[in-house]
Design an enzyme around this catalytic site. Structure first.
Site, PDB file in Angstrom:
ATOM      1  N   ASP A  39      -3.862  29.402  16.551  1.00  0.00           N
ATOM      2  CA  ASP A  39      -3.842  30.596  17.403  1.00  0.00           C
ATOM      3  C   ASP A  39      -5.281  30.938  17.789  1.00  0.00           C
ATOM      4  OD1 ASP A  39      -1.631  33.139  17.817  1.00  0.00           O
ATOM      5  OD2 ASP A  39      -3.755  33.562  18.138  1.00  0.00           O
ATOM      6  N   ILE A  40      -5.470  31.294  19.050  1.00  0.00           N
ATOM      7  CA  ILE A  40      -6.816  31.567  19.561  1.00  0.00           C
ATOM      8  C   ILE A  40      -7.391  32.871  18.994  1.00  0.00           C
ATOM      9  CG2 ILE A  40      -6.241  32.908  21.637  1.00  0.00           C
ATOM     10  CD1 ILE A  40      -8.180  31.006  23.167  1.00  0.00           C
ATOM     11  N   ASN A  97       8.344  36.394  17.691  1.00  0.00           N
ATOM     12  CA  ASN A  97       8.526  37.610  18.467  1.00  0.00           C
ATOM     13  C   ASN A  97       9.378  37.280  19.681  1.00  0.00           C
ATOM     14  OD1 ASN A  97       6.821  39.336  16.889  1.00  0.00           O
ATOM     15  ND2 ASN A  97       5.047  38.306  17.785  1.00  0.00           N
ATOM     16  N   GLU A 105       4.068  38.158  23.758  1.00  0.00           N
ATOM     17  CA  GLU A 105       3.120  38.105  24.883  1.00  0.00           C
ATOM     18  C   GLU A 105       3.274  36.850  25.726  1.00  0.00           C
ATOM     19  OE1 GLU A 105      -0.751  38.571  23.210  1.00  0.00           O
ATOM     20  OE2 GLU A 105      -0.508  40.741  22.921  1.00  0.00           O
ATOM     21  N   VAL A 106       3.652  35.766  25.064  1.00  0.00           N
ATOM     22  CA  VAL A 106       3.749  34.488  25.783  1.00  0.00           C
ATOM     23  C   VAL A 106       5.231  34.104  25.893  1.00  0.00           C
ATOM     24  CG1 VAL A 106       3.090  32.052  25.824  1.00  0.00           C
ATOM     25  CG2 VAL A 106       1.492  33.767  24.912  1.00  0.00           C
ATOM     26  N   HIS A 110       8.007  30.421  20.403  1.00  0.00           N
ATOM     27  CA  HIS A 110       7.065  29.876  19.425  1.00  0.00           C
ATOM     28  C   HIS A 110       7.260  30.515  18.066  1.00  0.00           C
ATOM     29  CE1 HIS A 110       5.208  33.229  21.616  1.00  0.00           C
ATOM     30  NE2 HIS A 110       4.568  33.546  20.502  1.00  0.00           N
ATOM     31  N   HIS A 112       5.148  31.610  14.634  1.00  0.00           N
ATOM     32  CA  HIS A 112       3.837  31.861  14.044  1.00  0.00           C
ATOM     33  C   HIS A 112       3.926  31.481  12.564  1.00  0.00           C
ATOM     34  CE1 HIS A 112       2.209  34.752  17.200  1.00  0.00           C
ATOM     35  NE2 HIS A 112       3.494  34.843  17.461  1.00  0.00           N
TER      36      HIS A 112
END
Ligand code: AMP
Length: 124
Positions: A39-40, A97, A105-106, A110, A112
């Site tokens: 994760d960025i 999420n 957000e994306v 995905h 996490h």
């Protein structure tokens, strides 16, 4: 900004760009089903994102539309990554999420994977 998590897949989302190789990522793992990368903006010492290679907006979209092989593929990949990163002994958390109430957000499904330190009480 949170996204709806429903509706048509937007191929311009950031993870689609990573999958196409348009922007770079710090790859942790890849196989025929998934790509995993750091994760960025990590929320823990270990924060890996695990994404299917095919386009799904959310958890529900993925579980409705993905093949059994894809579904088992992402779960097995998440387990392998957690194990390979040595998280089994100390513990870890896997979350997803979906939609506005979660803060997704994306709009590409995905997982996490968080660990490497004591995590705040759930929810984080
Ligand atoms: P979510 O809020 O569940 O949709 O999580 C999206 C995650 O993607 C956040 O933790 C972001 O820090 C992460 N993220 C956004 N852009 C990038 C990127 N280019 N590379 C890696 N992670 C990213």
């Amino acid at each position: 900004m949170a996204v709806k998590g429903t509706g048509p897949y937007n191929p311009e989302n950031i993870f689609a760009k990573i999958l196409r190789g348009d922007i770079p990522c710090k790859k942790v793992f890849e196989n025929e089903w998934v790509l995993a990368f750091q994760d960025i903006a990590p929320k823990a010492a270990v924060h890996v994102l695990i994404i299917p290679k095919k386009p799904y907006v959310s958890f529900i979209d993925f579980t409705k539309s993905a093949s059994e092989d894809e579904i088992s593929g992402i779960m097995k990949a998440a387990g392998k990554i957690a194990s390979d990163l040595g998280l089994d002994e100390t513990g870890y958390r896997v979350i997803t999420n979906a939609g506005e109430n979660s803060g997704q957000e994306v709009p590409h499904f995905h997982l996490h994977l968080l660990g490497g330190q004591p995590l705040p009480p759930f929810p984080v």
